[in-house]
Write a protein that holds these residues in place. Structure first.
Motif, PDB file in Angstrom:
ATOM      1  N   LEU A 179       0.824  -1.197   0.000  1.00 50.63           N
ATOM      2  CA  LEU A 179       0.000   0.000   0.000  1.00 50.63           C
ATOM      3  C   LEU A 179       0.863   1.253   0.000  1.00 50.63           C
ATOM      4  CD1 LEU A 179      -2.912   1.126   0.183  1.00 50.63           C
ATOM      5  CD2 LEU A 179      -2.661   1.071   2.681  1.00 50.63           C
ATOM      6  N   ALA A 180       1.976   1.212   0.727  1.00 48.86           N
ATOM      7  CA  ALA A 180       2.855   2.379   0.855  1.00 48.86           C
ATOM      8  C   ALA A 180       3.550   2.725  -0.458  1.00 48.86           C
ATOM      9  CB  ALA A 180       3.897   2.117   1.938  1.00 48.86           C
ATOM     10  N   GLU A 181       3.642   1.762  -1.359  1.00 49.18           N
ATOM     11  CA  GLU A 181       4.291   2.021  -2.644  1.00 49.18           C
ATOM     12  C   GLU A 181       3.465   2.950  -3.527  1.00 49.18           C
ATOM     13  OE1 GLU A 181       4.968  -1.781  -4.336  1.00 49.18           O
ATOM     14  OE2 GLU A 181       6.688  -2.264  -3.051  1.00 49.18           O
ATOM     15  N   SER A 182       2.169   3.074  -3.215  1.00 50.87           N
ATOM     16  CA  SER A 182       1.294   3.910  -4.047  1.00 50.87           C
ATOM     17  C   SER A 182       1.197   5.353  -3.548  1.00 50.87           C
ATOM     18  CB  SER A 182      -0.111   3.299  -4.112  1.00 50.87           C
ATOM     19  OG  SER A 182      -0.687   3.236  -2.821  1.00 50.87           O
ATOM     20  N   PHE A 183       1.682   5.618  -2.351  1.00 51.41           N
ATOM     21  CA  PHE A 183       1.678   6.990  -1.843  1.00 51.41           C
ATOM     22  C   PHE A 183       2.738   7.145  -0.764  1.00 51.41           C
ATOM     23  CE2 PHE A 183      -1.075   4.653   0.995  1.00 51.41           C
ATOM     24  CZ  PHE A 183      -0.817   5.183   2.245  1.00 51.41           C
ATOM     25  N   THR A 184       3.107   8.395  -0.499  1.00 54.64           N
ATOM     26  CA  THR A 184       4.111   8.677   0.523  1.00 54.64           C
ATOM     27  C   THR A 184       3.412   8.951   1.849  1.00 54.64           C
ATOM     28  OG1 THR A 184       5.591   9.647  -1.123  1.00 54.64           O
ATOM     29  CG2 THR A 184       6.028  10.170   1.192  1.00 54.64           C
ATOM     30  N   ALA A 185       3.819   8.229   2.877  1.00 57.33           N
ATOM     31  CA  ALA A 185       3.180   8.391   4.188  1.00 57.33           C
ATOM     32  C   ALA A 185       4.242   8.407   5.279  1.00 57.33           C
ATOM     33  CB  ALA A 185       2.188   7.258   4.436  1.00 57.33           C
ATOM     34  N   HIS A 186       3.922   9.074   6.363  1.00 56.31           N
ATOM     35  CA  HIS A 186       4.822   9.136   7.511  1.00 56.31           C
ATOM     36  C   HIS A 186       4.940   7.740   8.131  1.00 56.31           C
ATOM     37  CE1 HIS A 186       6.454  10.283  11.437  1.00 56.31           C
ATOM     38  NE2 HIS A 186       6.814  11.431  10.868  1.00 56.31           N
ATOM     39  N   PRO A 187       6.150   7.362   8.625  1.00 57.34           N
ATOM     40  CA  PRO A 187       6.332   6.042   9.248  1.00 57.34           C
ATOM     41  C   PRO A 187       5.335   5.742  10.362  1.00 57.34           C
ATOM     42  CG  PRO A 187       8.452   7.055   8.859  1.00 57.34           C
ATOM     43  CD  PRO A 187       7.416   8.094   8.515  1.00 57.34           C
ATOM     44  N   VAL A 188       4.960   6.770  11.134  1.00 54.91           N
ATOM     45  CA  VAL A 188       3.987   6.554  12.213  1.00 54.91           C
ATOM     46  C   VAL A 188       2.651   6.104  11.630  1.00 54.91           C
ATOM     47  CG1 VAL A 188       2.651   7.638  14.047  1.00 54.91           C
ATOM     48  CG2 VAL A 188       5.084   8.161  13.809  1.00 54.91           C
ATOM     49  N   LEU A 189       2.237   6.744  10.530  1.00 56.73           N
ATOM     50  CA  LEU A 189       0.976   6.365   9.892  1.00 56.73           C
ATOM     51  C   LEU A 189       1.052   4.941   9.348  1.00 56.73           C
ATOM     52  CD1 LEU A 189      -1.836   6.972   8.828  1.00 56.73           C
ATOM     53  CD2 LEU A 189      -0.786   8.035   6.815  1.00 56.73           C
ATOM     54  N   LEU A 190       2.185   4.578   8.772  1.00 55.80           N
ATOM     55  CA  LEU A 190       2.349   3.219   8.246  1.00 55.80           C
ATOM     56  C   LEU A 190       2.260   2.186   9.370  1.00 55.80           C
ATOM     57  CD1 LEU A 190       5.242   3.794   5.663  1.00 55.80           C
ATOM     58  CD2 LEU A 190       2.809   3.441   5.183  1.00 55.80           C
ATOM     59  N   ASN A 191       2.869   2.494  10.508  1.00 54.99           N
ATOM     60  CA  ASN A 191       2.799   1.581  11.655  1.00 54.99           C
ATOM     61  C   ASN A 191       1.375   1.471  12.188  1.00 54.99           C
ATOM     62  OD1 ASN A 191       5.533   0.471  12.657  1.00 54.99           O
ATOM     63  ND2 ASN A 191       6.017   2.596  12.146  1.00 54.99           N
ATOM     64  N   LEU A 192       0.655   2.599  12.194  1.00 59.67           N
ATOM     65  CA  LEU A 192      -0.744   2.573  12.625  1.00 59.67           C
ATOM     66  C   LEU A 192      -1.587   1.719  11.668  1.00 59.67           C
ATOM     67  CD1 LEU A 192      -1.299   6.296  13.684  1.00 59.67           C
ATOM     68  CD2 LEU A 192      -1.157   4.301  15.191  1.00 59.67           C
ATOM     69  N   LEU A 193      -1.330   1.875  10.360  1.00 60.70           N
ATOM     70  CA  LEU A 193      -2.056   1.074   9.373  1.00 60.70           C
ATOM     71  C   LEU A 193      -1.747  -0.413   9.548  1.00 60.70           C
ATOM     72  CD1 LEU A 193      -1.657   3.235   6.129  1.00 60.70           C
ATOM     73  CD2 LEU A 193      -3.782   2.733   7.359  1.00 60.70           C
ATOM     74  N   GLU A 194      -0.474  -0.717   9.767  1.00 61.40           N
ATOM     75  CA  GLU A 194      -0.085  -2.115   9.952  1.00 61.40           C
ATOM     76  C   GLU A 194      -0.770  -2.712  11.176  1.00 61.40           C
ATOM     77  OE1 GLU A 194       3.839  -4.887  10.876  1.00 61.40           O
ATOM     78  OE2 GLU A 194       3.951  -2.704  10.992  1.00 61.40           O
ATOM     79  N   GLY A 195      -0.799  -1.920  12.266  1.00 60.75           N
ATOM     80  CA  GLY A 195      -1.464  -2.403  13.476  1.00 60.75           C
ATOM     81  C   GLY A 195      -2.950  -2.617  13.259  1.00 60.75           C
ATOM     82  N   GLY A 196      -3.576  -1.701  12.509  1.00 61.00           N
ATOM     83  CA  GLY A 196      -4.998  -1.858  12.212  1.00 61.00           C
ATOM     84  C   GLY A 196      -5.271  -3.097  11.387  1.00 61.00           C
ATOM     85  N   VAL A 197      -4.388  -3.357  10.407  1.00 62.04           N
ATOM     86  CA  VAL A 197      -4.531  -4.564   9.582  1.00 62.04           C
ATOM     87  C   VAL A 197      -4.368  -5.815  10.440  1.00 62.04           C
ATOM     88  CG1 VAL A 197      -3.476  -5.912   7.721  1.00 62.04           C
ATOM     89  CG2 VAL A 197      -3.807  -3.456   7.445  1.00 62.04           C
ATOM     90  N   ARG A 198      -3.407  -5.781  11.367  1.00 64.07           N
ATOM     91  CA  ARG A 198      -3.165  -6.942  12.231  1.00 64.07           C
ATOM     92  C   ARG A 198      -4.389  -7.230  13.104  1.00 64.07           C
ATOM     93  NH1 ARG A 198       1.170  -5.299  14.380  1.00 64.07           N
ATOM     94  NH2 ARG A 198       2.583  -6.405  12.982  1.00 64.07           N
ATOM     95  N   ILE A 199      -4.971  -6.190  13.676  1.00 65.74           N
ATOM     96  CA  ILE A 199      -6.163  -6.372  14.501  1.00 65.74           C
ATOM     97  C   ILE A 199      -7.325  -6.894  13.655  1.00 65.74           C
ATOM     98  CG2 ILE A 199      -7.922  -5.156  15.856  1.00 65.74           C
ATOM     99  CD1 ILE A 199      -5.711  -3.340  16.917  1.00 65.74           C
TER     100      ILE A 199
END
Length: 290
Positions: free
Chosen positions: A120-140
């Protein structure tokens, strides 16, 4: 009866495991409807090395011990519940099963979320904190979906019923009522110190902790998450303990209680009887009878 000592438990195959300090008991309903009871005395790491009882460290130790002990008691219960099949699990079978389960768990709850967010991150530039939040949301999301899927299986539903019986028995004891089926039945099948709440807290805390380490390469992220897991478990353990003593911290475990509605079912009286037999066997002053 005093509730000075703390009791924890785990649902197993056709039964319940209860633990209090260094006492452990596994009660299983056998095919002939008799209750099999396994009892033993444990030697914990905290007893051998007192510094491991310090906050956070004790949670890390409890996490590792729960994994190893949980696997062993599941084997004990399986061998009793499937007694009629006349074939017990061997040490090699158990080891192989644990390795497969760990590999699947790591793939599903660690590797898959970070790979999906990387794509997902390859399609847009995002802050590392946001990427970690997204990853955590996906995991949950994956975890909740996993629970929903397995809850459709009849055998898992039986385990969830024993999970509810375990909670009712512990709640009855903590309320200092006589350990009878009638008394235990009126208590909730949900409990703030449940392992389900613990797992959800682990995932929530991991989201915050992992955010401090940026967004390194895939292999680095995977190794980092696995290496920090004991620390995350230790922090989650402390929150669970606080929730049992202070009302404010109960709000932090509220999502775990909601999730328990998926991992528990209302047990029947025979299942509650098994849970009570287990808890009676680990209490130093348990003279009550089911």
């Amino acid at each position: 009866m005093s509730s000075a000592v703390k009791v924890g438990g785990q649902a197993v195959i056709e039964g319940v495991m209860m633990r209090q300090s260094d006492r452990l008991a596994v009660a299983v309903r056998k095919p002939d409807r008799e209750i099999f009871l396994h009892q033993e005395t444990l030697r914990t790491a905290g007893q051998s090395y007192p510094f491991l009882k310090l906050p956070v460290l004790r949670g890390m130790v409890a996490f590792v011990e729960a994994l190893t002990l949980g696997t062993r008691v599941l084997t004990i219960s399986a061998n009793q519940a499937f007694e009629e099949e006349e074939e017990e699990l061997t040490g090699w079978q158990l080891t192989f099963s644990v390795i497969i389960a760990m590999a699947l768990g790591i793939s599903l709850f660690f590797f898959l979320p970070t790979v999906l967010v990387r794509l997902l991150a390859e399609s847009f530039t995002a802050h590392p904190v946001l990427l970690n939040l997204l990853e955590g949301g996906v995991r949950i999301g994956i975890f909740i979906s996993y629970v929903l899927v397995i809850s459709r299986f009849k055998d898992i539903q039986r385990v969830f019923e024993y999970h509810g019986a375990e909670h009712k028995a512990i709640a009855c004891y903590e309320a200092q009522e006589d350990l009878t089926v009638a008394n235990a039945r009126k208590f909730s099948a949900l409990h703030p110190r449940c392992g389900t709440s613990f797992l959800l807290l682990v995932m929530a805390i991991s989201i915050l902790l992992f955010s401090f380490f940026g967004w390194p390469g895939l292999l680095q992220r995977l190794l980092l998450r696995l290496s920090l897991l004991p620390l995350v478990a230790g922090l989650a353990y402390e929150v669970i303990q606080l929730a049992g003593r202070h009302r404010f911290f109960c709000y932090l475990t509220a999502p775990g209680l909601w999730l328990q509605r998926l991992t528990t079912r209302e047990p029947d009286d025979r299942q509650i009887e098994v849970a009570l037999r287990a808890i009676q066997s680990v209490l130093p002053d348990a003279n009550d009878k089911v």
